[in-house]
Write a protein that holds these residues in place. Structure first.
Motif, mmCIF file in Angstrom:
data_model
loop_
_atom_site.group_PDB
_atom_site.id
_atom_site.type_symbol
_atom_site.label_atom_id
_atom_site.label_comp_id
_atom_site.label_asym_id
_atom_site.label_seq_id
_atom_site.Cartn_x
_atom_site.Cartn_y
_atom_site.Cartn_z
ATOM 1 N N UNK A 56 0.857 -1.181 0.000
ATOM 2 C CA UNK A 56 0.000 0.000 0.000
ATOM 3 C C UNK A 56 0.898 1.237 0.000
ATOM 4 N N UNK A 57 0.549 2.216 -0.808
ATOM 5 C CA UNK A 57 1.379 3.419 -0.885
ATOM 6 C C UNK A 57 1.145 4.373 0.278
ATOM 7 N N UNK A 58 -0.029 4.291 0.894
ATOM 8 C CA UNK A 58 -0.273 5.135 2.054
ATOM 9 C C UNK A 58 -0.597 4.257 3.255
ATOM 10 N N UNK A 59 -0.569 4.829 4.399
ATOM 11 C CA UNK A 59 -0.723 4.141 5.672
ATOM 12 C C UNK A 59 -1.997 3.295 5.733
ATOM 13 N N UNK A 60 -3.135 3.774 5.337
ATOM 14 C CA UNK A 60 -4.422 3.059 5.249
ATOM 15 C C UNK A 60 -4.657 2.087 6.398
ATOM 16 N N UNK A 61 -4.291 2.479 7.612
ATOM 17 C CA UNK A 61 -4.502 1.621 8.770
ATOM 18 C C UNK A 61 -3.406 0.598 8.999
ATOM 19 N N UNK A 62 -2.427 0.542 8.127
ATOM 20 C CA UNK A 62 -1.302 -0.385 8.298
ATOM 21 C C UNK A 62 -0.212 0.334 9.074
ATOM 22 N N UNK A 63 0.316 -0.339 10.072
ATOM 23 C CA UNK A 63 1.260 0.308 10.981
ATOM 24 C C UNK A 63 2.673 0.439 10.450
ATOM 25 N N UNK A 64 3.109 -0.505 9.623
ATOM 26 C CA UNK A 64 4.532 -0.596 9.330
ATOM 27 C C UNK A 64 4.845 -0.346 7.861
ATOM 28 N N UNK A 65 5.939 0.381 7.644
ATOM 29 C CA UNK A 65 6.416 0.541 6.272
ATOM 30 C C UNK A 65 7.825 -0.021 6.182
#
Length: 107
Positions: A56-65
């Protein structure tokens, strides 16, 4: 009963349910000729490697990059030394190839 089968004093891990499509890398920048897809599938299903999640390119509820590709994921692989995360596809691209392990520069 339960999630883990026990037989003769030994515990067997139950493989987590992972969709088949998440066991195959799809965003690799270079061809990885020495990656054993069967072994990769087993490592992902056993929980030793994170699945090849859709990025995913943006955070969208995901914690980790991932600090390499900068995409967001539900979970990342963790290094043993410092606990930093890296996605499976970046990890595969950074792994030393078989030719570099043989000592190409040795006399």
């Amino acid at each position: 009963m339960g999630n883990v089968a026990i037989s003769v004093g030994r515990r067997r891990r139950r493989w987590p349910e992972v969709e088949e499509r998440l066991t195959q890398p799809r965003r690799l920048l270079r061809q990885l000729s020495d990656v054993d897809s069967g072994r990769l599938r087993r490592l992902i299903r056993s929980g030793d490697l994170a699945p090849c999640f859709d990025a995913a390119e943006d955070d969208a509820g995901l914690d980790e990059d991932c600090p390499i590709c900068f995409y967001f994921y539900p979970s990342l692989n963790r290094s043993k030394c410092c606990g930093k995360g890296i996605c499976t596809e970046c990890f595969l691209q950074l792994m030393p190839s078989k030719s570099s392990k043989k000592g190409v520069f040795q006399h």
